[in-house]
Scaffold this motif. Sequence first.
Motif, PDB file in Angstrom:
ATOM      1  N   HIS A 105     -16.130   0.801  -0.179  1.00 49.60           N
ATOM      2  CA  HIS A 105     -16.472  -0.331  -1.046  1.00 49.60           C
ATOM      3  C   HIS A 105     -15.401  -0.539  -2.117  1.00 49.60           C
ATOM      4  O   HIS A 105     -15.051  -1.675  -2.447  1.00 49.60           O
ATOM      5  CB  HIS A 105     -17.833  -0.110  -1.701  1.00 49.60           C
ATOM      6  N   SER A 106     -14.888   0.562  -2.660  1.00 53.52           N
ATOM      7  CA  SER A 106     -13.842   0.465  -3.683  1.00 53.52           C
ATOM      8  C   SER A 106     -12.561  -0.136  -3.113  1.00 53.52           C
ATOM      9  O   SER A 106     -11.887  -0.929  -3.771  1.00 53.52           O
ATOM     10  CB  SER A 106     -13.549   1.844  -4.276  1.00 53.52           C
ATOM     11  N   LEU A 107     -12.230   0.227  -1.867  1.00 55.26           N
ATOM     12  CA  LEU A 107     -11.059  -0.351  -1.202  1.00 55.26           C
ATOM     13  C   LEU A 107     -11.232  -1.857  -1.017  1.00 55.26           C
ATOM     14  O   LEU A 107     -10.311  -2.637  -1.278  1.00 55.26           O
ATOM     15  CB  LEU A 107     -10.829   0.315   0.151  1.00 55.26           C
ATOM     16  N   LEU A 108     -12.414  -2.259  -0.572  1.00 55.75           N
ATOM     17  CA  LEU A 108     -12.673  -3.679  -0.344  1.00 55.75           C
ATOM     18  C   LEU A 108     -12.669  -4.464  -1.651  1.00 55.75           C
ATOM     19  O   LEU A 108     -12.229  -5.609  -1.701  1.00 55.75           O
ATOM     20  CB  LEU A 108     -14.023  -3.859   0.367  1.00 55.75           C
ATOM     21  N   ASP A 109     -13.167  -3.834  -2.720  1.00 57.75           N
ATOM     22  CA  ASP A 109     -13.234  -4.506  -4.021  1.00 57.75           C
ATOM     23  C   ASP A 109     -11.916  -4.448  -4.785  1.00 57.75           C
ATOM     24  O   ASP A 109     -11.780  -5.062  -5.838  1.00 57.75           O
ATOM     25  CB  ASP A 109     -14.337  -3.879  -4.885  1.00 57.75           C
ATOM     26  N   GLY A 110     -10.949  -3.661  -4.255  1.00 53.86           N
ATOM     27  CA  GLY A 110      -9.669  -3.525  -4.939  1.00 53.86           C
ATOM     28  C   GLY A 110      -9.750  -2.739  -6.229  1.00 53.86           C
ATOM     29  O   GLY A 110      -8.939  -2.917  -7.140  1.00 53.86           O
TER      30      GLY A 110
ATOM     31  N   ASP B 169      -3.443   2.272  -7.754  1.00 51.76           N
ATOM     32  CA  ASP B 169      -2.288   2.765  -7.001  1.00 51.76           C
ATOM     33  C   ASP B 169      -2.518   2.802  -5.497  1.00 51.76           C
ATOM     34  O   ASP B 169      -1.921   3.601  -4.777  1.00 51.76           O
ATOM     35  CB  ASP B 169      -1.891   4.172  -7.485  1.00 51.76           C
ATOM     36  N   ILE B 170      -3.409   1.954  -5.001  1.00 54.02           N
ATOM     37  CA  ILE B 170      -3.644   1.878  -3.555  1.00 54.02           C
ATOM     38  C   ILE B 170      -2.871   0.681  -3.005  1.00 54.02           C
ATOM     39  O   ILE B 170      -3.061  -0.447  -3.461  1.00 54.02           O
ATOM     40  CB  ILE B 170      -5.149   1.722  -3.248  1.00 54.02           C
ATOM     41  N   PRO B 171      -1.977   0.900  -2.028  1.00 56.52           N
ATOM     42  CA  PRO B 171      -1.133  -0.188  -1.545  1.00 56.52           C
ATOM     43  C   PRO B 171      -1.829  -1.151  -0.585  1.00 56.52           C
ATOM     44  O   PRO B 171      -1.236  -2.118  -0.161  1.00 56.52           O
ATOM     45  CB  PRO B 171      -0.010   0.565  -0.806  1.00 56.52           C
ATOM     46  N   TYR B 172      -3.095  -0.871  -0.236  1.00 58.22           N
ATOM     47  CA  TYR B 172      -3.759  -1.692   0.771  1.00 58.22           C
ATOM     48  C   TYR B 172      -4.371  -2.922   0.103  1.00 58.22           C
ATOM     49  O   TYR B 172      -5.397  -2.849  -0.561  1.00 58.22           O
ATOM     50  CB  TYR B 172      -4.850  -0.884   1.481  1.00 58.22           C
ATOM     51  N   LYS B 173      -3.746  -4.064   0.299  1.00 61.77           N
ATOM     52  CA  LYS B 173      -4.213  -5.300  -0.299  1.00 61.77           C
ATOM     53  C   LYS B 173      -4.744  -6.225   0.794  1.00 61.77           C
ATOM     54  O   LYS B 173      -4.381  -6.135   1.947  1.00 61.77           O
ATOM     55  CB  LYS B 173      -3.078  -5.993  -1.062  1.00 61.77           C
ATOM     56  N   GLY B 174      -5.619  -7.118   0.394  1.00 61.82           N
ATOM     57  CA  GLY B 174      -6.122  -8.129   1.309  1.00 61.82           C
ATOM     58  C   GLY B 174      -7.140  -7.644   2.318  1.00 61.82           C
ATOM     59  O   GLY B 174      -7.402  -8.318   3.317  1.00 61.82           O
ATOM     60  N   LEU B 175      -7.752  -6.476   2.083  1.00 64.35           N
ATOM     61  CA  LEU B 175      -8.732  -5.950   3.042  1.00 64.35           C
ATOM     62  C   LEU B 175      -9.969  -6.846   3.127  1.00 64.35           C
ATOM     63  O   LEU B 175     -10.513  -7.057   4.197  1.00 64.35           O
ATOM     64  CB  LEU B 175      -9.132  -4.529   2.658  1.00 64.35           C
ATOM     65  N   GLN B 176     -10.400  -7.347   1.978  1.00 65.82           N
ATOM     66  CA  GLN B 176     -11.563  -8.240   1.938  1.00 65.82           C
ATOM     67  C   GLN B 176     -11.281  -9.528   2.706  1.00 65.82           C
ATOM     68  O   GLN B 176     -12.109  -9.999   3.496  1.00 65.82           O
ATOM     69  CB  GLN B 176     -11.897  -8.549   0.478  1.00 65.82           C
ATOM     70  N   LYS B 177     -10.097 -10.096   2.484  1.00 68.82           N
ATOM     71  CA  LYS B 177      -9.722 -11.344   3.153  1.00 68.82           C
ATOM     72  C   LYS B 177      -9.591 -11.138   4.658  1.00 68.82           C
ATOM     73  O   LYS B 177     -10.010 -11.991   5.451  1.00 68.82           O
ATOM     74  CB  LYS B 177      -8.402 -11.850   2.559  1.00 68.82           C
TER      75      LYS B 177
END
Length: 285
Positions: A96-101, A105-113
């Motif tokens: 959930h934290s990854l999806l919410d951004g 320092d996490i390089p994974y962007k745009g997971l929600q999109k």
Amino acid sequence: MIEIRFEEEHDARMMYEHLLKGAETAHESMSVLLEESTVVVHIPPGDVWCADEVLIPAIIRFITDVKEEKWILSILEQAFLYRDQDERMQILHIVHSLLDGKLQDIPYKGLQKERRSLLEASLAEFVQNPISFSFDSYVKFRLRYYMAYLVRLTELAIDEYKLEQEYQSFVEMLRQHVYTRKSRLSCLHLVYNGSFTFYDERGACLNQERLVQYIDEGIVYNQESYIDPNIIAPLLSIAPKTIYLYTAHIDDNMIITIRNVFQERVIVHTIGEFEKMMGKQVRKQ
């Protein structure tokens, strides 16, 4: 008319409720019925707006709100062999934290999109008026790319979980060192405003040369893990009973680590409070 059949009546009801919320904006042009484990949606012929703006978004919300967590937990258990419920829930929280951004320092962007794009693509040419289909069949044959995305997302969360476990072990090791070490200064003033500056209990600046004299080389050359020689090593070596920390950057990673290691020994102040304290020291002199 569009019919969506479900294996479980509970899923059918949840889909029905999601569609009802969307149908409120469609006024009388769209109606939704629940017939045991089947959801029936009546859309006037040629009404593309209801399908694109109400039906498809409702199915996506149903998947992300109701089904997604269950699928991720299943992936964790069956594909990655995480049997412990507490571990699975911790990793799910990271998902959930990854999806919410929200993770720093996490390089994974745009997971929600990306998630939404995959779901929209699976429905765009499939949900036509009229159609009757099984939700399970839709999942099996239309959501392969989305399921692969969930596996990849879960792998990212597992990697972050493992890093967090390693970090917690590292912090606990440092805590034990602090608890067993004799304090060489009763208190230390630590100022962080882009860089760290050390001051002793009298307010005298401890330059790098002074700090090196305090450092225990056994800490710097620790075999188990890397310990920052400029900040953490001096703090561990001095092991002050109290650390007065002056900063406006409480979310900085090093600040977080210092607070995690020294816990109740750290008292946080603003930069302005340090300036007041130094002013008093000057007047005393």
